[in-house]
Design an enzyme around this catalytic site. Structure first.
Site, PDB file in Angstrom:
ATOM      1  N   ARG A  26       0.827  -1.216   0.000  1.00 37.29           N
ATOM      2  CA  ARG A  26       0.000   0.000   0.000  1.00 37.29           C
ATOM      3  C   ARG A  26       0.857   1.260   0.000  1.00 37.29           C
ATOM      4  NH1 ARG A  26      -2.810  -4.249   1.660  1.00 37.29           N
ATOM      5  NH2 ARG A  26      -5.081  -4.206   1.748  1.00 37.29           N
ATOM      6  N   GLY A  93      -1.280 -11.807  -5.068  1.00 37.73           N
ATOM      7  CA  GLY A  93      -2.710 -11.509  -5.193  1.00 37.73           C
ATOM      8  C   GLY A  93      -3.009 -10.057  -4.830  1.00 37.73           C
ATOM      9  N   ARG A 121      -6.586 -17.819  -9.352  1.00 39.51           N
ATOM     10  CA  ARG A 121      -7.287 -17.122  -8.261  1.00 39.51           C
ATOM     11  C   ARG A 121      -8.432 -16.255  -8.779  1.00 39.51           C
ATOM     12  NH1 ARG A 121      -3.089 -15.134  -3.891  1.00 39.51           N
ATOM     13  NH2 ARG A 121      -5.019 -14.993  -2.708  1.00 39.51           N
ATOM     14  N   SER A 162     -13.125  -9.202   2.397  1.00 43.07           N
ATOM     15  CA  SER A 162     -11.836  -9.182   1.696  1.00 43.07           C
ATOM     16  C   SER A 162     -11.253  -7.778   1.672  1.00 43.07           C
ATOM     17  CB  SER A 162     -12.009  -9.690   0.259  1.00 43.07           C
ATOM     18  OG  SER A 162     -10.891  -9.294  -0.513  1.00 43.07           O
ATOM     19  N   GLN A 164      -8.606  -6.985   0.093  1.00 47.93           N
ATOM     20  CA  GLN A 164      -8.136  -6.687  -1.274  1.00 47.93           C
ATOM     21  C   GLN A 164      -9.272  -6.084  -2.092  1.00 47.93           C
ATOM     22  OE1 GLN A 164      -6.457 -10.400  -2.633  1.00 47.93           O
ATOM     23  NE2 GLN A 164      -4.608 -10.137  -1.415  1.00 47.93           N
ATOM     24  N   ASP A 312      -4.722 -15.370   7.128  1.00 41.40           N
ATOM     25  CA  ASP A 312      -3.413 -15.864   6.670  1.00 41.40           C
ATOM     26  C   ASP A 312      -2.732 -16.740   7.719  1.00 41.40           C
ATOM     27  OD1 ASP A 312      -3.778 -14.557   4.293  1.00 41.40           O
ATOM     28  OD2 ASP A 312      -2.589 -12.797   4.851  1.00 41.40           O
ATOM     29  N   LYS A 339      -6.558 -19.241  -1.793  1.00 42.53           N
ATOM     30  CA  LYS A 339      -5.317 -18.505  -1.487  1.00 42.53           C
ATOM     31  C   LYS A 339      -4.207 -18.994  -2.426  1.00 42.53           C
ATOM     32  CE  LYS A 339      -6.924 -15.841   1.687  1.00 42.53           C
ATOM     33  NZ  LYS A 339      -7.040 -14.413   1.396  1.00 42.53           N
ATOM     34  N   ARG A 343      -5.390 -24.033   0.825  1.00 40.53           N
ATOM     35  CA  ARG A 343      -4.698 -24.249   2.104  1.00 40.53           C
ATOM     36  C   ARG A 343      -5.395 -25.275   2.996  1.00 40.53           C
ATOM     37  NH1 ARG A 343      -2.514 -18.014   3.023  1.00 40.53           N
ATOM     38  NH2 ARG A 343      -0.713 -18.281   1.651  1.00 40.53           N
ATOM     39  N   ARG A 385       3.211 -19.546   3.027  1.00 33.68           N
ATOM     40  CA  ARG A 385       2.725 -19.720   4.407  1.00 33.68           C
ATOM     41  C   ARG A 385       2.597 -21.198   4.773  1.00 33.68           C
ATOM     42  NH1 ARG A 385       2.347 -14.536   5.522  1.00 33.68           N
ATOM     43  NH2 ARG A 385       1.180 -13.166   4.133  1.00 33.68           N
TER      44      ARG A 385
HETATM   45  C1  S3P Z   1      -4.430  -8.987   1.939  1.00 31.19           C
HETATM   46  C2  S3P Z   1      -5.699  -9.400   2.211  1.00 31.19           C
HETATM   47  C3  S3P Z   1      -6.069 -10.808   2.441  1.00 31.19           C
HETATM   48  C4  S3P Z   1      -4.846 -11.654   2.755  1.00 31.19           C
HETATM   49  C5  S3P Z   1      -3.708 -11.375   1.809  1.00 31.19           C
HETATM   50  C6  S3P Z   1      -3.291  -9.926   1.889  1.00 31.19           C
HETATM   51  C7  S3P Z   1      -4.184  -7.552   1.700  1.00 31.19           C
HETATM   52  O1  S3P Z   1      -6.685 -11.319   1.270  1.00 31.19           O
HETATM   53  O2  S3P Z   1      -5.184 -13.020   2.721  1.00 31.19           O
HETATM   54  O3  S3P Z   1      -2.604 -12.194   2.143  1.00 31.19           O
HETATM   55  O4  S3P Z   1      -3.016  -7.122   1.734  1.00 31.19           O
HETATM   56  O5  S3P Z   1      -5.166  -6.825   1.495  1.00 31.19           O
HETATM   57  P1  S3P Z   1      -8.273 -11.164   1.003  1.00 31.19           P
HETATM   58  O6  S3P Z   1      -8.558  -9.739   0.771  1.00 31.19           O
HETATM   59  O7  S3P Z   1      -8.510 -12.002  -0.214  1.00 31.19           O
HETATM   60  O8  S3P Z   1      -8.941 -11.731   2.221  1.00 31.19           O
END
Ligand code: S3P
Length: 423
Positions: A26, A93, A121, A162, A164, A312, A339, A343, A385
């Site tokens: 970020r 991701g 994904r 989420s 993300q 995570d 993921k 997992r 992980r």
């Molecule tokens: C993350 C959000 C999570 C996490 C990933 C990092 C992020 O994913 O599992 O390792 O930096 O915003 P999701 O938004 O898919 O839950």
């Protein structure tokens, strides 16, 4: 690379872990579209964040980095340039989802692609809200093409928890006409680093309960101090709970409440954990020193709102659960199947090779009491992980273990095995 782990019956000392991955991504992305320079201390120089640097450089952003210091020369909201070829996110991701949000509202077209795991994904979770904002995106998984276009604000109720998705929408909102509202399933459901950093960099987000509202404002370059990554500390938290007779301290770790569900879960199981030296960093995040001591664990049922706050950490939680005095259940964690690897399936398969009894479920696992584990030949499935969780399981096992494809730890924690050796 394969790695051989020889078990130990005691560990201890004081360690630090590298910078937070989510916050490092970020800081790069927001710094890139800020006015002025963003200086990052504690930057995570691991493969995922280096992928974000490469993509942003291709978009015309100058970024310098050396060790854990990085400097981003912001080009301003409308200063990104059309890249000459596809942007490659590697295994990351977060890079893929956040850049999709950033690029939807540009005045040029882009393509995003990544490795074999990234290509599996789901992307519909970001494409649906962005399309609602007017975005023009084709492909439902990487590679995806984004036709830059004018966006409009929206009110999007997130069906899944989420960070993300939330962050992709907030990045797109910077380019949209009118107000954008993102509604989380519950207040504070997912990590709020984007919101914290946007505020630190001068955007006045209006946050109330589960509603996050953006209604204008630009980002200004700032200094950001990235805390140690709780998700990396988590492996040593569990190692300490299982093995540290005199305790183990992990210093300067991010303890944002949206991230530390694992501490709450382990405490509920009876783990001796304390946090000291709490302070706020430059960047609006809370840090502290975590002290853990070998503890007897009770089994619990892990489900509901705590799950996204430790999403995570579920692989390493599963390792801890093997040492509880009874059967532990993990539910409401179907997100684990999408993921870096599946997992649920992968942890159940590999821990079973070590003699554990773990029943995979569609949304979690049932983990039966099992100690000691037995050393075995196991595989990371190229998931960082998973590799690190299995390494902790191997440290607590009887007889040595060989982990295949262990160099994927470079994705988020390049010196993991060195620190494990030191303690
Ligand atoms: C993350 C959000 C999570 C996490 C990933 C990092 C992020 O994913 O599992 O390792 O930096 O915003 P999701 O938004 O898919 O839950």
């Amino acid at each position: 690379m394969d790695i051989k782990i020889i078990p130990k019956n005691n560990i201890g000392g004081k360690i630090t872990v590298p910078g937070d991955k989510s916050i490092s991504h970020r800081a790069l992305i927001l710094g890139a579209i800020a006015e002025g320079v963003t200086e990052i201390d504690g930057f995570l120089a691991a493969e995922d964040c280096l992928a974000t640097i490469n993509c942003l450089r291709k978009l015309g952003v100058k970024i310098e980095h050396s060790g854990d210091a990085a400097r981003v020369f912001g080009v301003g909201l409308h200063g990104l340039q059309k890249p000459t070829d596809a942007l490659y996110v590697g295994n990351s991701g977060t890079t893929l989802r956040l850049l999709t949000g950033l690029l939807a509202g540009q005045s040029f077209d882009t393509m995003l692609d990544g490795d074999a795991s990234i290509r599996r994904r789901p992307m519909d979770r970001v494409i649906t809200p962005l399309t609602q904002m007017g975005a023009n995106i084709s492909g439902s998984k990487a590679p995806i093409s984004i036709k830059g276009t004018k966006l409009r604000g929206t009110h999007y109720k997130m069906p899944i928890a989420s960070a993300q998705v939330k962050s992709a929408i907030l990045l797109a909102a910077l380019y949209a006409q009118g107000e954008t509202i993102v509604e989380e399933p519950t207040p504070g459901a997912t990590r709020n680093h984007t919101e914290n950093m946007m505020k630190h960099m001068g955007i006045d987000l209006d946050i109330s309960g589960k509603i996050i509202k953006y209604n204008g404002g630009i980002l200004t370059g700032h200094k950001i101090c990235v805390p140690g990554d709780f998700s990396s500390a988590a492996f040593f938290v569990v190692a300490g709970v299982l093995l540290a007779k005199d305790g183990l301290t992990i210093e300067n770790v991010g303890i944002n409440p949206t991230r530390i569900g694992l501490l709450d879960a382990l405490r509920q199981m009876g783990a001796k954990i304390s946090v000291s030296n709490r302070k706020k960093t430059l960047g609006n995040e809370e840090v502290g020193d975590i002290f853990v001591k070998k503890s007897a664990l009770r089994p619990i049922v892990l489900s509901g709102d705590i799950v996204p706050r430790m999403i995570d950490e579920i692989p390493i939680f599963a390792v801890a659960a093997l040492f509880a005095s009874g059967t532990t259940e993990i539910r409401d964690a179907a997100e684990l199947t999408v993921k870096e690897s599946n997992r649920i399936a992968v942890m159940a398969t590999e821990l079973t090779k070590m003699g554990a009894k773990v029943q995979p479920q569609t949304d979690g696992m049932i983990i039966y009491e099992n100690h000691p584990l037995t050393g075995a030949e196991i595989d990371s499935h190229e998931d960082h992980r998973v590799a690190m969780s299995l390494a902790i399981a191997a440290t607590v096992a009887h007889n040595s273990t060989r982990i295949k494809n262990a160099n994927c730890t470079n994705i988020s924690f390049p010196n993991f095995f060195q620190i494990l050796g030191n303690i």
